[in-house]
Write an enzyme that holds these catalytic residues in place. Sequence first.
Site, PDB file in Angstrom:
ATOM      1  N   HIS A  85       0.816  -1.216   0.000  1.00 58.66           N
ATOM      2  CA  HIS A  85       0.000   0.000   0.000  1.00 58.66           C
ATOM      3  C   HIS A  85       0.849   1.265   0.000  1.00 58.66           C
ATOM      4  CE1 HIS A  85       0.308  -0.114   4.536  1.00 58.66           C
ATOM      5  NE2 HIS A  85       0.236   1.199   4.400  1.00 58.66           N
ATOM      6  N   ASP A 221       1.236  -7.770   2.505  1.00 57.08           N
ATOM      7  CA  ASP A 221       1.330  -6.336   2.189  1.00 57.08           C
ATOM      8  C   ASP A 221       2.792  -5.912   2.045  1.00 57.08           C
ATOM      9  OD1 ASP A 221       0.927  -3.652   1.848  1.00 57.08           O
ATOM     10  OD2 ASP A 221      -0.316  -3.374   3.621  1.00 57.08           O
ATOM     11  N   SER A 654       3.952   2.440   8.421  1.00 56.66           N
ATOM     12  CA  SER A 654       3.758   1.440   7.367  1.00 56.66           C
ATOM     13  C   SER A 654       5.077   1.211   6.638  1.00 56.66           C
ATOM     14  CB  SER A 654       2.704   1.917   6.374  1.00 56.66           C
ATOM     15  OG  SER A 654       1.429   1.930   6.957  1.00 56.66           O
TER      16      SER A 654
END
Length: 720
Positions: A85, A221, A654
């Site tokens: 992402h 991810d 992230s």
Amino acid sequence: MRRRLLSLSVSIPLALGLNNARADEGMWMPSQLPDIAGQLKAAGFKGNARDLAELAKPPMNAVVKVGGASGAFVSKEGLVLTNHHVAFGVIQYNSKPGQDLIQDGYIAADRAAELPANPDYRVLVTTGFDRITDRILADATGKQGRAYFDVVDAATKAAVAECEREPGTRCSVANMYYGTDFYLVRQLELRDIRLVYAPPNAIGNYGGEIDNFVWPRHAGDFTLLRAYVGQDGKPADYSPDNVPYVPPAHLQVSTRNVKEGDFAMLAGYPGVTFRHRMASEFANQIDWQLPSRVAVYQQMIDVIEDTAAKEETARVAYASQVRSLKNNLKRAQGELDGLRRSDAARVRRDDETAMFAWLDMQPDAAATRADIAAAQAVLDAGVATRERDQLIGLIQSQTQLLRAAITVQRLANERVKPDEQRETGYQQRDEVLITGQLKQAQRRYAPEVEKALLTQLLTQYQALPISQHVAEIDAVFGITPAQLKFRLDAMYAGTQLGEEANRLAAMQADGAALAESKDTLLKAAAKLMPALLRLDEEAKASAGELLRLRPAYMRALIAYRKSQGRAVYPDANSTLRVSYGRISAMDPRDGVHYRPLTTVQGIVEKHTGEDPFDAPAPLLDAIAKGDFGSTAEPSLGTQTVDFLTNLDTTGGNSGSPVLDAKGNLIGLNFDSNWEAVSASWMFDPRFKRAIHVDMRYLRWLLAKVYPAPHLLQEMDLPAE
């Protein structure tokens, strides 16, 4: 009192009783880690805490800022690991009808097949972090409001300009403890970034928004990028002749098994936390900011999806923006639920009341109290225009062509000034990034979608009390829905900014040339500019006052916490931070237990054949085959996917690497659990967990499912 309390900030790690800090709480500056070496060792860390404070040494020099988040070098040839992402914009940038890399994923067979990222995408390697508080505040004494802002801003720009004399260096000044301390951050700016490996969206984003912020999780991810430089080894724009960057160090992906209770440490670039804000700000966040954000984000998502659904090109163009909005929407809702569940407004108010009672017994408390009251008055004044300010910010940030028109108009205004006096974001150092943003605009734009989005936002603006209206905005867009529709149709019919060449030409034009332009969006931006500049001036005056006054609150809070034997780490501000703890289970509510490891069996259990639980056939076949090789978890007899820790994280973390006790890479951070979303404002050790991709899952995917043996070899990993 002020001078004495300020001195505490110079030696905060030693002054604040860090021996009482929780192992699972705190986003520590690397320079603070030697002072908590005992706690690190007790938690299970096997290395030297002093090495963690050295940004030029492993492992810190392998941790990088990627886009607006984090990542790490994982090979000596510039391979960067981050989240799917985080790199989603890069994947989307290289997608088009008939070549949907979002859906299908991408594996570059060799270096020549690696795809260039969008022009403004950056990887930043921090090489310096130096305290320069005295320099930044040297001329601030006696100043207030806008004058205070200006002297701090001028000192900041001077420090940055001096730092950036070294080619390829990107510098910034970080504000710590809300204006109490300032640090000069020096970073190597890598500008040629390429896509190497991206799993299909049904792996990288398995579960989509349904599973976002939810445990158990089963997402792979991750994405692999590569940083390139010129043949001289220095940062350079994209060129086929560039060569892979050779980092000073890289992280070694672990091949060992991990289990509950194991030490874990995370390094990355958390965005912003607000744990040291005033009680009134907690109340405003819960009572207005989060509910209003949830409402407006949902409206924007609905408008974009409904309009873009009519055309495949538009759907692809807005995929990244919609995904970002959905993530922010869910985060806002989770934050609101969590703060209400924790009764955060009351808890913070009671804590502040106790702090004030302690403060009133200290010498010279009256002066500190006066500054805090003045800061509160500034905050109260901002409440009057908060709805308007939010909408105007979204009108600029969530559009492509209108934002481009405003950007080139503002740039023309700033270029007539000496560079050191230009607005931050519009200096010569920023023009490369502006060019990159303008180049990619048409890949993320469709006229009907942008008009629909503006209609939704401006209709809300028109409904505001007249006291919140801005004359120039009313003049450009009208004051009724009928006027708004007519003017938007005319603006987008009469603009040529949908073409890259026209945007770049406008960027190079001076104010006089722009004033003569017949382009309808450029003309609209020119009419809006006086209002935007005026609002900017008002915001700077308020920001200057808060920059001057907040340190009084922070000094009082720091001293109060010290009296309690508690630590005060800085709120996160996108600078390099480290948190540590353990792989941890969780009991979120009565009768519910979260095991800290998930496996591929969960992928099969969730699979429905429809998005977002449409696992790719190669993945399902590999799971059914059961050939997990060396990546299987022996205690479970199957392949792990994700795991939980009690590490302290927030947005921006992230892509942060998760390390074991010896500094090897065991996981990749990508999310928090729903119960912990409110941790940006309040840390609750009962609920705070972070969610990571298990590196064993990455290794298995690269070995057995979507094979990339050349990348496993590059990362010095076994083929199975």
